[in-house]
Design an enzyme around this catalytic site. Structure first.
Site, PDB file in Angstrom:
ATOM      1  N   MET A   1       0.850  -1.189   0.000  1.00 55.72           N
ATOM      2  CA  MET A   1       0.000   0.000   0.000  1.00 55.72           C
ATOM      3  C   MET A   1       0.882   1.235   0.000  1.00 55.72           C
ATOM      4  SD  MET A   1      -2.933  -1.252   2.709  1.00 55.72           S
ATOM      5  CE  MET A   1      -4.019   0.136   2.371  1.00 55.72           C
ATOM      6  N   GLY A   3      -0.127   4.389  -0.108  1.00 57.69           N
ATOM      7  CA  GLY A   3      -0.730   5.580   0.476  1.00 57.69           C
ATOM      8  C   GLY A   3      -1.627   6.299  -0.495  1.00 57.69           C
ATOM      9  N   LEU A  26       6.161  -0.174   1.820  1.00 54.69           N
ATOM     10  CA  LEU A  26       7.615  -0.233   1.761  1.00 54.69           C
ATOM     11  C   LEU A  26       8.197   1.146   2.053  1.00 54.69           C
ATOM     12  CD1 LEU A  26       8.119  -2.381  -1.474  1.00 54.69           C
ATOM     13  CD2 LEU A  26       7.682  -3.132   0.876  1.00 54.69           C
ATOM     14  N   CYS A  94      12.163  -0.662  -9.560  1.00 59.85           N
ATOM     15  CA  CYS A  94      11.485  -0.748  -8.267  1.00 59.85           C
ATOM     16  C   CYS A  94      10.427  -1.842  -8.300  1.00 59.85           C
ATOM     17  CB  CYS A  94      10.849   0.596  -7.918  1.00 59.85           C
ATOM     18  SG  CYS A  94      10.107   0.645  -6.262  1.00 59.85           S
ATOM     19  N   GLY A 118      -1.762  -1.772  -6.622  1.00 62.12           N
ATOM     20  CA  GLY A 118      -2.737  -0.890  -7.263  1.00 62.12           C
ATOM     21  C   GLY A 118      -2.392  -0.547  -8.695  1.00 62.12           C
ATOM     22  N   CYS A 190      10.245   9.242  -6.545  1.00 68.42           N
ATOM     23  CA  CYS A 190      10.074   9.471  -5.104  1.00 68.42           C
ATOM     24  C   CYS A 190      11.326  10.014  -4.428  1.00 68.42           C
ATOM     25  CB  CYS A 190       9.612   8.185  -4.425  1.00 68.42           C
ATOM     26  SG  CYS A 190      10.799   6.818  -4.516  1.00 68.42           S
TER      27      CYS A 190
END
Length: 367
Positions: A1, A3, A26, A94, A118, A190
């Protein structure tokens, strides 16, 4: 998840179907005192959103520290690729090494039946095994960044939102009162916050020769000006060259070994052939002979008719029916047949269609 709304609804859909769901986030990167971009993923705020979502759904939630693996498997290759004069896609690594690498292996050892994310992609079960397909929502389809998965990964993976549109996912999130229902989609890398990717590379490898000034040359090797370091440039770039000529000038290649940026006319960006490395097959066995496919060289680009020719040790050659603009080393080439992702690879190099003289330069800005 992560977020975000997509992984939140993925968990909610599975829970609604009666599965025993456990949420895992993670922790990949430490921002320190840096404020994370609203369009990034994996920030401390995202972890808190994931925890709140899990609580709302009524499932357990854990945060897994994967910083060391992320640094080794994603950030180091990202920096090294830039130093090689390439433009890498860290999201592919990733997905391959973290989300469907370490996490998947850990889940198997802990006795879970599957790992769900997702991603907007779909998996179908065919006679010869599972097949990766595009997501229903063409505008959100993420199959392009999943080419590093294997069939064994697909057997253990689930993509609950892949058969929905983005609007439908937000509607479901509203219906079950998730606090992330209207959360903005993540788009930024990120670990790069508030600056250019090249600035991050310079922070990590500022002493490297590729981060130092060098020459801008034309297709004949004539020096036209100076650059700030090849890490600041990418194939197809026009702005920021400090050059003015009688026609638009573009970056057509980067010679990291010589620390040179090679420029030329737009026609020099057109290529019909490219060499690939790290070829991986998601939905088929490795081919023994050339075959026709549609190849995408960018996330938003359509797949174009091409001939794939396998070589030894994970290398390959692709020839397009029509010239493609700005084939960029380091980016992903992904092979499709209709909506099926056959496999993918990293672009190693292209071969120009033409070799024309560069436009006449009338002005050069100095560093």
């Amino acid at each position: 998840m992560s977020g975000g709304v997509d992984s939140a609804v993925a968990a909610a859909l599975l829970a609604r179907e009666g599965h025993e769901v456990v949420g895992a986030t993670l922790k990949l990167w430490c921002y320190g005192g840096e404020k994370a971009s609203a369009r990034s993923c994996c920030s401390l705020k995202d972890i808190e959103d994931a925890r709140n979502t899990a609580s709302r759904i009524g499932i357990k939630h854990y945060v897994l520290d994967e910083e060391a693996d992320f640094d080794r498997d994603v950030i180091d290759p990202f920096v090294n690729s830039y130093l090689d004069g390439e433009t890498p896609n860290p999201c592919v690594r990733c997905n391959t090494h973290l989300k469907f690498g370490g996490l998947l292996n850990r889940a198997k050892k802990m006795g879970f039946d599957a790992v769900a994310t997702g991603h907007y992609a779909q998996i179908s079960q065919e006679a010869d095994g599972p097949v990766l397909r595009r997501g229903k929502d063409a505008g959100k389809d993420q199959s392009y960044v999943l080419w590093g998965l294997t069939r064994a990964d697909l057997s253990f993976a689930r993509f609950p939102v892949g058969s929905y549109s983005k609007d439908e996912i937000r509607t479901i999130a509203e219906e079950i009162d998730l606090n992330v229902a209207q959360k903005i989609d993540s788009q930024d890398i990120c670990f790069v916050q508030g600056g250019a990717y090249s600035d991050f590379v310079k922070q990590r490898a500022g002493d490297a020769p590729q981060a130092q000034p060098g020459n801008i040359v034309d297709l004949d090797g004539v020096v036209l000006g100076r650059h700030r370091g090849v890490i600041h440039y990418t194939v197809g770039q026009r702005r920021g060259l400090g050059l003015a000529g009688d026609a638009p000038i573009y970056v057509v290649a980067i010679d990291a070994e010589q620390n040179e940026v090679i420029v030329g006319p737009e026609s020099a960006l057109l290529e019909t052939d490219m060499v690939l490395r790290e070829v991986n097959w998601v939905s088929m066995a490795p081919p023994a002979s050339p075959f026709s496919t549609h190849t995408k060289i960018r996330y938003r680009a359509p797949g174009m008719p091409s001939l794939f020719t396998p070589k030894e040790n994970g290398w390959a050659h692709v020839k397009f029916e029509e010239p493609q603009r700005a084939i960029s080393p380091g980016q992903s080439a992904v092979f499709y047949r209709d909506d099926v992702v056959l496999g993918g690879a990293v672009i190693h190099s292209g071969a120009p269609v033409v070799s024309e003289a560069s436009p006449v330069v009338t002005h050069t800005e100095t560093l």
